[in-house]
Design a protein around this motif. Structure first.
Motif, PDB file in Angstrom:
ATOM      1  N   GLU A   1      10.064   1.467 -13.244  1.00  0.00           N
ATOM      2  CA  GLU A   1       9.953   0.154 -12.627  1.00  0.00           C
ATOM      3  C   GLU A   1       8.985   0.229 -11.457  1.00  0.00           C
ATOM      4  N   VAL A   2       8.338  -0.901 -11.207  1.00  0.00           N
ATOM      5  CA  VAL A   2       7.430  -1.023 -10.075  1.00  0.00           C
ATOM      6  C   VAL A   2       8.051  -2.027  -9.113  1.00  0.00           C
ATOM      7  N   LEU A   3       8.277  -1.599  -7.889  1.00  0.00           N
ATOM      8  CA  LEU A   3       8.899  -2.446  -6.874  1.00  0.00           C
ATOM      9  C   LEU A   3       7.803  -2.945  -5.939  1.00  0.00           C
ATOM     10  N   ASP A   4       7.466  -4.222  -6.067  1.00  0.00           N
ATOM     11  CA  ASP A   4       6.367  -4.816  -5.302  1.00  0.00           C
ATOM     12  C   ASP A   4       6.704  -4.973  -3.830  1.00  0.00           C
ATOM     13  N   ASN A   5       5.672  -4.830  -3.010  1.00  0.00           N
ATOM     14  CA  ASN A   5       5.768  -5.034  -1.557  1.00  0.00           C
ATOM     15  C   ASN A   5       6.871  -4.205  -0.912  1.00  0.00           C
ATOM     16  N   LYS A   6       7.017  -2.997  -1.386  1.00  0.00           N
ATOM     17  CA  LYS A   6       8.010  -2.069  -0.836  1.00  0.00           C
ATOM     18  C   LYS A   6       7.304  -0.860  -0.250  1.00  0.00           C
ATOM     19  N   LYS A   7       7.951  -0.260   0.713  1.00  0.00           N
ATOM     20  CA  LYS A   7       7.449   0.962   1.337  1.00  0.00           C
ATOM     21  C   LYS A   7       8.513   2.034   1.155  1.00  0.00           C
TER      22      LYS A   7
ATOM     23  N   THR B   1       2.298  -2.124   0.021  1.00  0.00           N
ATOM     24  CA  THR B   1       2.404  -1.035  -0.943  1.00  0.00           C
ATOM     25  C   THR B   1       3.469  -1.391  -1.965  1.00  0.00           C
ATOM     26  N   LYS B   2       3.445  -0.661  -3.065  1.00  0.00           N
ATOM     27  CA  LYS B   2       4.481  -0.810  -4.090  1.00  0.00           C
ATOM     28  C   LYS B   2       5.030   0.570  -4.392  1.00  0.00           C
TER      29      LYS B   2
ATOM     30  N   GLU C   1      14.637  11.858 -11.235  1.00  0.00           N
ATOM     31  CA  GLU C   1      13.875  10.699 -10.761  1.00  0.00           C
ATOM     32  C   GLU C   1      12.586  11.168 -10.126  1.00  0.00           C
ATOM     33  N   ILE C   2      11.543  10.408 -10.341  1.00  0.00           N
ATOM     34  CA  ILE C   2      10.291  10.608  -9.628  1.00  0.00           C
ATOM     35  C   ILE C   2       9.978   9.276  -8.973  1.00  0.00           C
ATOM     36  N   VAL C   3       9.755   9.303  -7.678  1.00  0.00           N
ATOM     37  CA  VAL C   3       9.483   8.082  -6.936  1.00  0.00           C
ATOM     38  C   VAL C   3       8.273   8.331  -6.035  1.00  0.00           C
ATOM     39  N   PHE C   4       7.355   7.352  -5.982  1.00  0.00           N
ATOM     40  CA  PHE C   4       6.193   7.473  -5.122  1.00  0.00           C
ATOM     41  C   PHE C   4       5.644   6.094  -4.784  1.00  0.00           C
ATOM     42  N   GLU C   5       4.767   6.064  -3.808  1.00  0.00           N
ATOM     43  CA  GLU C   5       4.234   4.821  -3.251  1.00  0.00           C
ATOM     44  C   GLU C   5       2.732   4.741  -3.526  1.00  0.00           C
ATOM     45  N   ILE C   6       2.263   3.548  -3.934  1.00  0.00           N
ATOM     46  CA  ILE C   6       0.826   3.317  -4.098  1.00  0.00           C
ATOM     47  C   ILE C   6       0.451   2.014  -3.410  1.00  0.00           C
ATOM     48  N   GLU C   7      -0.824   1.871  -3.100  1.00  0.00           N
ATOM     49  CA  GLU C   7      -1.324   0.668  -2.434  1.00  0.00           C
ATOM     50  C   GLU C   7      -1.242  -0.531  -3.377  1.00  0.00           C
ATOM     51  N   ASN C   8      -1.055  -1.728  -2.801  1.00  0.00           N
ATOM     52  CA  ASN C   8      -1.068  -2.943  -3.608  1.00  0.00           C
ATOM     53  C   ASN C   8      -2.439  -3.192  -4.212  1.00  0.00           C
ATOM     54  N   THR C   9      -3.487  -2.858  -3.458  1.00  0.00           N
ATOM     55  CA  THR C   9      -4.843  -2.980  -3.989  1.00  0.00           C
ATOM     56  C   THR C   9      -5.094  -1.751  -4.843  1.00  0.00           C
ATOM     57  N   LEU C  10      -4.911  -1.916  -6.127  1.00  0.00           N
ATOM     58  CA  LEU C  10      -4.970  -0.785  -7.040  1.00  0.00           C
ATOM     59  C   LEU C  10      -6.400  -0.279  -7.170  1.00  0.00           C
TER      60      LEU C  10
ATOM     61  N   LYS D   1       2.853  20.256  -5.925  1.00  0.00           N
ATOM     62  CA  LYS D   1       2.054  20.958  -6.932  1.00  0.00           C
ATOM     63  C   LYS D   1       1.862  20.036  -8.129  1.00  0.00           C
ATOM     64  N   GLY D   2       0.597  19.824  -8.496  1.00  0.00           N
ATOM     65  CA  GLY D   2       0.311  19.002  -9.662  1.00  0.00           C
ATOM     66  C   GLY D   2      -0.894  18.118  -9.459  1.00  0.00           C
ATOM     67  N   ASN D   3      -1.015  17.131 -10.347  1.00  0.00           N
ATOM     68  CA  ASN D   3      -2.126  16.179 -10.329  1.00  0.00           C
ATOM     69  C   ASN D   3      -1.602  14.776 -10.552  1.00  0.00           C
ATOM     70  N   LEU D   4      -2.132  13.832  -9.780  1.00  0.00           N
ATOM     71  CA  LEU D   4      -1.822  12.419  -9.945  1.00  0.00           C
ATOM     72  C   LEU D   4      -3.147  11.682 -10.064  1.00  0.00           C
ATOM     73  N   ILE D   5      -3.316  10.971 -11.174  1.00  0.00           N
ATOM     74  CA  ILE D   5      -4.549  10.220 -11.400  1.00  0.00           C
ATOM     75  C   ILE D   5      -4.195   8.783 -11.715  1.00  0.00           C
ATOM     76  N   PHE D   6      -4.779   7.857 -10.959  1.00  0.00           N
ATOM     77  CA  PHE D   6      -4.657   6.435 -11.268  1.00  0.00           C
ATOM     78  C   PHE D   6      -6.035   5.936 -11.658  1.00  0.00           C
ATOM     79  N   ASN D   7      -6.145   5.375 -12.853  1.00  0.00           N
ATOM     80  CA  ASN D   7      -7.387   4.828 -13.350  1.00  0.00           C
ATOM     81  C   ASN D   7      -7.287   3.308 -13.257  1.00  0.00           C
ATOM     82  N   SER D   8      -8.014   2.706 -12.308  1.00  0.00           N
ATOM     83  CA  SER D   8      -7.906   1.269 -12.090  1.00  0.00           C
ATOM     84  C   SER D   8      -8.535   0.461 -13.220  1.00  0.00           C
ATOM     85  N   LYS D   9      -9.494   1.031 -13.934  1.00  0.00           N
ATOM     86  CA  LYS D   9     -10.133   0.320 -15.042  1.00  0.00           C
ATOM     87  C   LYS D   9      -9.153   0.148 -16.200  1.00  0.00           C
TER      88      LYS D   9
END
Length: 169
Positions: A43-49, A70-71, A93-102, A136-144
Motif C-alpha cells: 500500500e502507498v500512504l499519501d502525504n505521510k512521513k 512524502t508518501k 514488512e518493508i516500509v520506506f518513504e519517498i517524495e510526492n514528486t516522483l 545493504k542493497g539497491n533501490l531503484i525508482f524509474n519515474s518513466k
C-alpha cells in the motif's frame, strides 16, 4: 406563476453543489513473486512521513505523521497459519518513504537510509524479531515506468523476502 416557481426551484437546486476535491491516490501493484505459503500486500500512504524512533531498550519502531510532502510505501508478507496454532504467525514488512514528486531514484547500500527504510520481522523467534534498518542493497525508482525495484539484505536476522518489484499507477 406556477412555471416561475418551478423555474426558481430548478435553478436553486442545480446551482448548489458541494465543493469537489480530487486527489490522485497512487495504487501500487506487486509485480514480484510472493512466497506460495503466504500472502503479500502493498500500500502507498499519501502525504505521510515515516518517523523512525528507538525505545529505551534499543528497539526500533516507527510512527506515521500526516500532512507531509512524502508518501510511505508499505509491503507486507504474512505466512498462512494452518489451524489455530498459538504463536505460529510469521510476518515480514518493508516500509520506506519517498517524495510526492516522483523522480528517478537510484540508491545503494547505506544511501538506502535516505528513504528511512526498515525491515520488520515479527514471529515467535526469540531475539530475532522487530524492526531493523536496511543498509545493504539497491533501490531503484524509474519515474518513466513508475516502477520500484528493491533488492536488499539485512544482516541481523534471517529473512524470506529479499526482492520486491512494484508498479505505481
Amino acid at each position: 406563476m406556477k412555471n416561475s416557481i418551478y423555474l426558481i426551484a430548478i435553478l436553486v437546486l442545480t446551482s448548489c453543489s458541494c465543493k469537489k476535491t480530487t486527489s490522485q491516490k497512487l495504487i501500487a501493484a506487486l509485480e514480484s513473486d510472493c512466497p506460495k505459503d503466504g500472502t503479500c500486500t502493498v500500500e502507498v500512504l499519501d502525504n505521510k512521513k515515516l518517523n523512525v524512533k528507538q525505545d529505551e531498550f534499543g528497539s526500533i519502531y516507527y510512527e506515521l505523521e500526516d500532512n507531509f510532502d512524502t508518501k510511505v510505501v508499505k509491503y507486507k508478507y504474512s505466512r498462512t497459519v494452518k489451524g489455530n496454532l498459538q504463536d505460529a504467525g510469521y510476518r515480514e514488512e518493508i516500509v520506506f518513504e519517498i517524495e510526492n514528486t516522483l523522480k528517478d531514484i537510484s540508491l545503494t547500500d547505506s544511501d538506502i537510509q535516505n528513504t528511512k527504510m526498515l525491515f520488520g520481522r515479527f514471529c515467535y523467534c526469540k531475539g530475532q524479531t522487530g524492526n531493523y534498518k536496511v543498509s545493504k542493497g539497491n533501490l531503484i525508482f524509474n519515474s518513466k515506468e513508475n516502477t520500484i525495484d528493491l533488492d536488499f539484505k539485512v544482516t541481523e536476522v534471517p529473512q524470506i523476502i529479499t526482492k520486491i518489484k512494484l508498479s505505481l499507477k
